[in-house]
Design a protein around this motif. Structure first.
Motif, PDB file in Angstrom:
ATOM      1  N   TRP A   1       2.886   1.715  -3.379  1.00 37.29           N
ATOM      2  CA  TRP A   1       2.174   2.347  -4.503  1.00 37.29           C
ATOM      3  C   TRP A   1       1.886   3.822  -4.224  1.00 37.29           C
ATOM      4  N   ARG A   2       1.532   4.082  -2.973  1.00 41.41           N
ATOM      5  CA  ARG A   2       1.248   5.483  -2.636  1.00 41.41           C
ATOM      6  C   ARG A   2       2.505   6.349  -2.762  1.00 41.41           C
ATOM      7  N   SER A   3       3.622   5.834  -2.266  1.00 37.24           N
ATOM      8  CA  SER A   3       4.866   6.612  -2.367  1.00 37.24           C
ATOM      9  C   SER A   3       5.328   6.717  -3.815  1.00 37.24           C
TER      10      SER A   3
ATOM     11  N   PHE B   1      -3.461   8.485   3.210  1.00 45.01           N
ATOM     12  CA  PHE B   1      -2.708   8.770   1.985  1.00 45.01           C
ATOM     13  C   PHE B   1      -1.690   9.880   2.255  1.00 45.01           C
TER      14      PHE B   1
ATOM     15  N   LYS C   1       3.382   9.628  -4.824  1.00 43.83           N
ATOM     16  CA  LYS C   1       3.670  10.870  -4.093  1.00 43.83           C
ATOM     17  C   LYS C   1       5.083  11.406  -4.339  1.00 43.83           C
TER      18      LYS C   1
ATOM     19  N   THR D   1       0.849  -1.205   0.000  1.00 43.82           N
ATOM     20  CA  THR D   1       0.000   0.000   0.000  1.00 43.82           C
ATOM     21  C   THR D   1       0.877   1.246   0.000  1.00 43.82           C
ATOM     22  N   TYR D   2       1.833   1.248   0.928  1.00 44.44           N
ATOM     23  CA  TYR D   2       2.741   2.390   0.991  1.00 44.44           C
ATOM     24  C   TYR D   2       3.610   2.489  -0.254  1.00 44.44           C
TER      25      TYR D   2
END
Lengths: 221, 188
Positions: free
Chosen positions: A36-38, A187, A41, A33-34
């Motif tokens: 893909w988010r990072s 997020f 971002k 999760t982190y």
């Protein structure tokens, strides 16, 4: 020297790819999760900083005597971030490995997390410094800017980017995943206070510089 | 420059020898002063709007007002201590500070908008503090540009005492700008 639409798109793609790879690697230290988010971002951080600083970079360059057109400045500033992204992208396998093999943080201790963050800060500093020297050299050669002036311009851009990018990074955090120690990972945390009570990047720096005890910052929030 | 506003930025920020020579020549001083005043007014608008729709005029008044308040002292003390500049030349010289500061705020406007949007009312440092720092930085750049311009032409700084007048005048501008910022409620 003109950079067409394809050249600009290639720069943007390189920034997104390099930054995305690196973001994925640092987030993967926690979970997918982190990661893909990072991956989303981190390029946003680089591009956002470049966009927010664009006009100020031009004003600074002209003020410091570099005979550059607005387009030249945008190209040089975006080139700086592209170089940083590509260099960090090349370090992403290392970051991924370190993140996946560090001692996991838990409720009792932070495990290998501080060292992992420290190493990545070192990577950022390294990529930033090399990109800075490269950009200074490009300015020097392509636009015949004297070395001292060229260095002054690039250092002023770096300071501005640090001040703006630092706050953008603070606002977009978490990148590394520590916030998910409790509850559903957000997020972005925006202006949520850190464990020391800082609500923006400058307060973090201020606390660091003054060596203030985090215990002083309990504000009941 | 009025037909091509981007030229104003070039001349004010980058073409110091030309700017200094134009002020010293005194041929078109009124036009030059007008352009610098217009540059101050227009370039400071974005930053002003970021501070609030009702405050759009405050940055222009902060810089323009402060140097205009100090203009008579520059002229009188300068005249006593060896300067032969006409009032309109001193006006143009003063407006260099305001216009450069305003151009810097033009560059800082996206930054301060971002800081306003992302920094909560911090207990120690908030967007207002950052804005004050940026406004001070812009003023420092304006004062530096004045020093650099004045040093380029002997007519602008004819003797050593003129340099001291300029240094003292810059200190006065800083003091007045601080008071002006308080009066305009720009210090938070």
């Amino acid at each position: 020297m003109s950079l067409g639409r394809h050249g600009a798109l290639a720069q943007l793609a390189a920034t997104a790819a390099g930054g995305g790879l690196y973001g994925f690697a640092i987030g993967a230290g926690k979970n997918l999760t982190y990661a893909w988010r990072s991956a989303v971002k981190f390029p946003l951080l680089l591009l956002g900083t470049a966009v927010l600083c664009a006009v100020a970079c031009f004003v600074l360059a002209r003020f410091l005597g570099a005979p550059l057109r607005c387009l030249d400045v945008q190209r040089a500033a975006f080139g700086l971030f592209r170089n940083v992204a590509v260099m960090l992208g090349s370090l992403s396998p290392v970051s991924l490995f370190l993140g996946r093999t560090m001692a996991r943080p838990d409720a009792q201790s932070l495990g290998g997390y501080p060292a992992f963050v420290g190493v990545n800060m070192l990577f950022l500093a390294l990529a930033g410094s090399v990109a800075l020297v490269l950009q200074a050299r490009t300015l020097l050669v392509a636009h015949r800017v004297p070395w001292r002036r060229s260095a002054a311009v690039v250092v002023s851009w770096l300071l501005l980017s640090l001040l703006v990018g630092g706050q953008l990074a603070f606002w977009l955090r978490p990148f590394f995943g520590i916030a998910s120690l409790t509850g559903e990972p957000p997020f972005l945390l925006g202006d949520e206070p850190t464990v020391t009570g800082a609500r923006n990047f400058y307060e973090v720096v201020w606390q660091f510089v003054t060596g203030a005890d985090p215990g002083d910052y309990t504000r009941g929030r | 420059m009025l037909r091509r506003p981007a030229r104003a930025l070039e001349v004010v920020l980058a073409e110091r020898p030309r700017l200094a020579a134009s002020i010293a020549a005194a041929d078109h001083s009124w036009q030059l002063a007008g352009i610098l005043a217009l540059c101050t007014a227009v370039a400071s608008l974005p930053y002003g709007f970021v501070l609030g729709a009702a405050s759009f005029w405050k940055v222009a008044v902060l810089y323009g007002g402060s140097v205009l308040l100090c203009l008579p002292s520059l002229h009188v003390f300068g005249a006593y201590l060896g300067s032969h500049l006409q009032p309109v030349q001193n006006l143009a010289l003063s407006l260099v500070v305001a216009s450069v500061a305003a151009l810097f705020t033009l560059g800082f406007a996206p930054v301060v908008w971002f800081l306003e949007a992302t920094m909560a009312q911090g207990d120690w440092i908030d967007a207002g503090d950052a804005s004050v720092a940026l406004l001070a930085g812009a003023l420092a750049a304006g004062l530096a540009q004045l020093t650099r311009c004045a040093g380029l032409d002997r007519l602008l700084l004819p003797c050593r005492s003129s340099r001291w007048v300029l240094v003292a005048w810059q200190a006065l501008v800083v003091f007045v700008a601080l008071r002006m910022a308080r009066a305009l409620d720009l210090l938070g």
